[in-house]
Design a protein around this motif. Structure first.
Motif, PDB file in Angstrom:
ATOM      1  N   PHE A 126      23.299  56.638 151.878  1.00  0.00           N
ATOM      2  CA  PHE A 126      23.743  57.436 150.732  1.00  0.00           C
ATOM      3  C   PHE A 126      24.282  56.587 149.600  1.00  0.00           C
ATOM      4  CE2 PHE A 126      27.014  59.717 148.336  1.00  0.00           C
ATOM      5  CZ  PHE A 126      26.260  60.793 147.856  1.00  0.00           C
ATOM      6  N   ARG A 127      25.116  55.567 149.887  1.00  0.00           N
ATOM      7  CA  ARG A 127      25.772  54.814 148.825  1.00  0.00           C
ATOM      8  C   ARG A 127      24.776  54.087 147.913  1.00  0.00           C
ATOM      9  NH1 ARG A 127      31.366  54.219 149.310  1.00  0.00           N
ATOM     10  NH2 ARG A 127      31.188  53.342 147.210  1.00  0.00           N
ATOM     11  N   PRO A 128      23.748  53.392 148.449  1.00  0.00           N
ATOM     12  CA  PRO A 128      22.754  52.771 147.558  1.00  0.00           C
ATOM     13  C   PRO A 128      21.979  53.814 146.746  1.00  0.00           C
ATOM     14  CG  PRO A 128      22.643  51.791 149.730  1.00  0.00           C
ATOM     15  CD  PRO A 128      23.517  53.007 149.847  1.00  0.00           C
ATOM     16  N   TRP A 129      21.587  54.935 147.417  1.00  0.00           N
ATOM     17  CA  TRP A 129      20.863  56.005 146.717  1.00  0.00           C
ATOM     18  C   TRP A 129      21.704  56.567 145.577  1.00  0.00           C
ATOM     19  CZ3 TRP A 129      22.220  61.201 146.236  1.00  0.00           C
ATOM     20  CH2 TRP A 129      21.236  62.044 145.683  1.00  0.00           C
ATOM     21  N   TYR A 130      22.995  56.792 145.849  1.00  0.00           N
ATOM     22  CA  TYR A 130      23.871  57.351 144.818  1.00  0.00           C
ATOM     23  C   TYR A 130      24.041  56.375 143.658  1.00  0.00           C
ATOM     24  CZ  TYR A 130      27.871  59.248 142.357  1.00  0.00           C
ATOM     25  OH  TYR A 130      28.695  59.724 141.371  1.00  0.00           O
ATOM     26  N   ARG A 131      24.150  55.076 143.971  1.00  0.00           N
ATOM     27  CA  ARG A 131      24.306  54.079 142.913  1.00  0.00           C
ATOM     28  C   ARG A 131      23.103  54.102 141.973  1.00  0.00           C
ATOM     29  NH1 ARG A 131      27.237  49.432 141.516  1.00  0.00           N
ATOM     30  NH2 ARG A 131      26.485  48.886 139.446  1.00  0.00           N
ATOM     31  N   PHE A 132      21.910  54.174 142.547  1.00  0.00           N
ATOM     32  CA  PHE A 132      20.716  54.223 141.713  1.00  0.00           C
ATOM     33  C   PHE A 132      20.680  55.500 140.877  1.00  0.00           C
ATOM     34  CE2 PHE A 132      16.415  55.591 140.777  1.00  0.00           C
ATOM     35  CZ  PHE A 132      15.884  54.457 140.185  1.00  0.00           C
ATOM     36  N   MET A 133      20.898  56.646 141.497  1.00  0.00           N
ATOM     37  CA  MET A 133      20.825  57.927 140.794  1.00  0.00           C
ATOM     38  C   MET A 133      21.888  58.009 139.701  1.00  0.00           C
ATOM     39  SD  MET A 133      18.269  59.460 142.189  1.00  0.00           S
ATOM     40  CE  MET A 133      18.414  61.188 141.744  1.00  0.00           C
ATOM     41  N   HIS A 134      23.066  57.507 139.992  1.00  0.00           N
ATOM     42  CA  HIS A 134      24.158  57.558 139.019  1.00  0.00           C
ATOM     43  C   HIS A 134      23.844  56.704 137.797  1.00  0.00           C
ATOM     44  CE1 HIS A 134      28.115  56.412 137.303  1.00  0.00           C
ATOM     45  NE2 HIS A 134      28.394  57.682 137.532  1.00  0.00           N
ATOM     46  N   GLN A 135      23.385  55.466 138.041  1.00  0.00           N
ATOM     47  CA  GLN A 135      23.121  54.559 136.925  1.00  0.00           C
ATOM     48  C   GLN A 135      21.857  54.934 136.165  1.00  0.00           C
ATOM     49  OE1 GLN A 135      23.570  50.435 137.897  1.00  0.00           O
ATOM     50  NE2 GLN A 135      22.754  49.711 135.976  1.00  0.00           N
ATOM     51  N   TYR A 136      20.817  55.340 136.872  1.00  0.00           N
ATOM     52  CA  TYR A 136      19.522  55.578 136.225  1.00  0.00           C
ATOM     53  C   TYR A 136      19.443  56.948 135.554  1.00  0.00           C
ATOM     54  CZ  TYR A 136      14.494  55.244 135.407  1.00  0.00           C
ATOM     55  OH  TYR A 136      13.256  55.184 134.821  1.00  0.00           O
ATOM     56  N   PHE A 137      20.044  57.948 136.177  1.00  0.00           N
ATOM     57  CA  PHE A 137      19.950  59.294 135.609  1.00  0.00           C
ATOM     58  C   PHE A 137      21.258  59.751 134.957  1.00  0.00           C
ATOM     59  CE2 PHE A 137      16.523  59.396 138.832  1.00  0.00           C
ATOM     60  CZ  PHE A 137      15.468  59.704 137.986  1.00  0.00           C
ATOM     61  N   LEU A 138      22.356  59.754 135.702  1.00  0.00           N
ATOM     62  CA  LEU A 138      23.617  60.263 135.145  1.00  0.00           C
ATOM     63  C   LEU A 138      24.123  59.402 133.996  1.00  0.00           C
ATOM     64  CD1 LEU A 138      25.518  61.354 138.384  1.00  0.00           C
ATOM     65  CD2 LEU A 138      24.175  62.756 136.819  1.00  0.00           C
ATOM     66  N   ARG A 139      23.916  58.078 134.091  1.00  0.00           N
ATOM     67  CA  ARG A 139      24.371  57.174 133.041  1.00  0.00           C
ATOM     68  C   ARG A 139      23.228  56.762 132.120  1.00  0.00           C
ATOM     69  NH1 ARG A 139      28.885  57.216 131.241  1.00  0.00           N
ATOM     70  NH2 ARG A 139      29.410  55.012 131.156  1.00  0.00           N
TER      71      ARG A 139
END
Length: 248
Positions: A200-213
């Motif tokens: 989960f943590r690597p997936w969340y890091r990618f989703m957060h930086q690429y989409f949310l940010r």
């Protein structure tokens, strides 16, 4: 009076131009982590103080540099940050002004693979780079250390270009170092990795930086950066797991 500080390790390609950009300071102190290239030799060609200290973590290294400063006002930039002439003049003006604040942030323009990334989380990239040492110190984090202060913080008008990319392998190596230091920090807190951390943590890091940010708006560079940062999170927990297994 201003003390300019820096910590270095194998920065021979940056050290002389960096020292030149600090000509506005009244003293320059370099704390080097036993570089294996020409960093120290090149630095000693200039009127700077060079102290060699074995690296343990970023906060300790930087706080040691602060302890060596003769003057109350300190500028502490990384060597991959550019100090333009307008920024230097603004710093001097602030220090010489009446009743300045005790700390000032600088907004950074993040350069990656030769392109300035306007999104990917860097929209709000502001870091304290000018401060009064009597009111500020680094917070003790092994990596991603920040200045800790109870005082009000200002923001300088001029920005700094932050060009941390020297090549893909070099950048990957830097992230690996950060991952190891973060793993050590988690180990000292008795955090035990599990599948949540690995998946989960690597997936969340990618989703957060690429989409949310909004890294998606930075094109291919935004995707590459989000991907390798996510992988560095995965490596952090692999390294933590290896520590508990006592495997190098």
């Amino acid at each position: 009076m201003i003390s300019a500080l820096a910590i270095t390790y194998n920065e021979e390609s940056n050290i002389e131009s960096y020292i030149k950009s600090l000509s506005f300071a009244d003293e320059i102190i370099i704390v080097d982590s036993n570089s294996t290239d020409n960093t120290v030799a090149l630095a000693k060609k200039h009127k700077v103080t060079v102290v060699e200290r074995a690296f343990d973590n970023f906060s300790n290294q930087k706080n040691h540099a602060i302890s060596l400063a003769k003057h109350d006002w300190v500028v502490f930039f990384d060597l991959d940050e550019k100090i333009s002439e307008p920024l230097a003049k603004e710093i001097v003006s602030i220090v010489n002004s009446e009743n300045p604040l005790k700390a000032y942030k600088v907004k950074r323009n993040f350069i990656f693979m030769g392109k300035r990334l306007k999104y990917s989380g860097f929209q709000t990239d502001e870091v304290i780079r000018l401060f009064n040492k009597n009111y500020c110190k680094y917070n003790g984090n092994s990596v991603h250390e920040t200045i800790q202060t109870s005082e009000k913080t200002g923001l300088l008008k001029n920005t700094s270009d932050h060009d941390t990319y020297k090549g893909f392998d070099n950048y990957n190596q830097k992230l690996s170092q950060y991952s190891k230091l973060q793993a050590e920090q988690l180990f000292n807190k008795n955090v035990r990795p599990n599948m949540y951390h690995f998946l989960f943590r690597p997936w969340y890091r990618f989703m957060h930086q690429y989409f949310l940010r909004l890294g998606v708006l930075d094109g291919k560079e935004g995707f590459i950066l989000a991907y390798i940062n996510a992988f560095s999170v995965f490596k952090r927990y692999i390294q933590l797991w290896l520590m508990y297994r006592k495997i190098n």
